[in-house]
Design an enzyme around this catalytic site. Sequence first.
Site, PDB file in Angstrom:
ATOM      1  N   ASN A  13     -59.905 -76.999 -78.507  1.00  0.00           N
ATOM      2  CA  ASN A  13     -59.320 -76.098 -77.505  1.00  0.00           C
ATOM      3  C   ASN A  13     -57.807 -76.206 -77.681  1.00  0.00           C
ATOM      4  OD1 ASN A  13     -58.424 -74.667 -75.341  1.00  0.00           O
ATOM      5  ND2 ASN A  13     -59.057 -76.170 -73.788  1.00  0.00           N
ATOM      6  N   LYS A  15     -55.604 -74.513 -76.293  1.00  0.00           N
ATOM      7  CA  LYS A  15     -54.872 -74.164 -75.054  1.00  0.00           C
ATOM      8  C   LYS A  15     -53.716 -73.205 -75.391  1.00  0.00           C
ATOM      9  CE  LYS A  15     -56.051 -78.678 -73.263  1.00  0.00           C
ATOM     10  NZ  LYS A  15     -56.064 -79.488 -72.078  1.00  0.00           N
ATOM     11  N   HIS A  99     -62.930 -73.334 -67.982  1.00  0.00           N
ATOM     12  CA  HIS A  99     -62.139 -74.541 -68.204  1.00  0.00           C
ATOM     13  C   HIS A  99     -61.441 -74.928 -66.903  1.00  0.00           C
ATOM     14  CE1 HIS A  99     -59.074 -77.271 -69.704  1.00  0.00           C
ATOM     15  NE2 HIS A  99     -59.844 -77.426 -70.781  1.00  0.00           N
ATOM     16  N   GLU A 101     -58.581 -75.898 -66.296  1.00  0.00           N
ATOM     17  CA  GLU A 101     -57.220 -75.358 -66.136  1.00  0.00           C
ATOM     18  C   GLU A 101     -57.267 -73.916 -65.638  1.00  0.00           C
ATOM     19  OE1 GLU A 101     -55.699 -76.430 -70.011  1.00  0.00           O
ATOM     20  OE2 GLU A 101     -55.835 -78.542 -69.443  1.00  0.00           O
ATOM     21  N   GLU A 170     -66.421 -81.904 -68.893  1.00  0.00           N
ATOM     22  CA  GLU A 170     -65.011 -82.266 -68.979  1.00  0.00           C
ATOM     23  C   GLU A 170     -64.526 -82.778 -67.617  1.00  0.00           C
ATOM     24  OE1 GLU A 170     -63.021 -80.364 -72.584  1.00  0.00           O
ATOM     25  OE2 GLU A 170     -62.565 -79.113 -70.846  1.00  0.00           O
ATOM     26  N   GLY A 176     -56.395 -84.511 -70.848  1.00  0.00           N
ATOM     27  CA  GLY A 176     -54.969 -84.660 -71.122  1.00  0.00           C
ATOM     28  C   GLY A 176     -54.337 -85.909 -70.524  1.00  0.00           C
ATOM     29  N   SER A 216     -59.679 -86.290 -73.435  1.00  0.00           N
ATOM     30  CA  SER A 216     -58.998 -87.348 -74.185  1.00  0.00           C
ATOM     31  C   SER A 216     -59.844 -87.935 -75.312  1.00  0.00           C
ATOM     32  CB  SER A 216     -58.522 -88.456 -73.235  1.00  0.00           C
ATOM     33  OG  SER A 216     -57.597 -87.931 -72.301  1.00  0.00           O
TER      34      SER A 216
HETATM   35  C1  PEP Z   1     -59.525 -79.826 -72.904  1.00  0.00           C
HETATM   36  O1  PEP Z   1     -58.550 -79.340 -72.347  1.00  0.00           O
HETATM   37  O2  PEP Z   1     -60.546 -79.140 -73.079  1.00  0.00           O
HETATM   38  C2  PEP Z   1     -59.436 -81.217 -73.354  1.00  0.00           C
HETATM   39  C3  PEP Z   1     -60.524 -81.868 -73.590  1.00  0.00           C
HETATM   40  O3  PEP Z   1     -58.171 -81.711 -73.487  1.00  0.00           O
HETATM   41  P1  PEP Z   1     -57.768 -83.177 -74.047  1.00  0.00           P
HETATM   42  O4  PEP Z   1     -58.613 -83.463 -75.236  1.00  0.00           O
HETATM   43  O5  PEP Z   1     -56.316 -83.050 -74.370  1.00  0.00           O
HETATM   44  O6  PEP Z   1     -58.037 -84.146 -72.932  1.00  0.00           O
END
Ligand code: PEP
Length: 260
Positions: A13, A15, A99, A101, A170, A176, A216
């Site tokens: 992703n 983003k 997602h 976000e 998630e 993040g 992460s």
């Molecule tokens: C995401 O935003 O889908 C995600 C998993 O981000 P990160 O790996 O940076 O935690």
Amino acid sequence: MNRKYRKCIIAANWKMNKTPTEAKEFAKQFKLIAPKGRWCDIIVCAPAITIPAAVRAFKETRVTVGGQNVYWKQSGAYTGEISTDMLVDAGAECVIIGHSERRSVEETDYSVNLKTAAAIKAGLTPIICVGESLQQRDLGVAFDIISTQVKMAVAGLTKPQMRKVIFAYEPLWAIGTGVNATPEQAEEICEHIRATIRKAFDARVARAISILYGGSMNPSNAAELLAMPDVDGGLIGGAALDPEKFVNIIKAANQPSAKE
Ligand code: PEP
């Protein structure tokens, strides 16, 4: 993961990162180091404007390109939105829906449902994100939150349509932050997602669905997360911006511990 019944999927992703030019550069580096084996499907979900460049850049690789959001109406006065037809025409094969976000600004369980149905109708694979906040986890309602998100997302789908769906667990507190869920935490929620699908549809549908973990994930923790029986892959943000880290996560999906 359980390769007998379902696919392993490693998805990036990006983003709001990577211009079309940067996507081209990423693909160039990726091609130099990408493993030849076919132990997992590889997806890159790019910003809408970057999709056509990414599709061109990853041509003749095993990478398929996806979007990060979609609208459920086919066309019309919806300024700033992107339709399923637009994604398909640009070369996208899948799309992230719900997602966290996006849920934090406008997405609801209901809009996730509408978007999922629209994506499937257009032939796009929806990657549906679900996850609890730290507060919800601390209050002991994570399982309830997740089952509601899962049931709402796929309400009204038929069993054959369900076979096209990918879920991503998630947890908001892991995205993040550098703090990933432990393999056990990831497993118990991914197992719960599968159990929720089993109840809503049936065992065959539940067994066939790939459920990814995201939050992460990086080259150091990927193998142990991917070794869990109900974790069928990863959705990766930060670490997928770097071709070498992304490739190392793909390689981690081929560790002996992650094979069955
Ligand atoms: C995401 O935003 O889908 C995600 C998993 O981000 P990160 O790996 O940076 O935690």
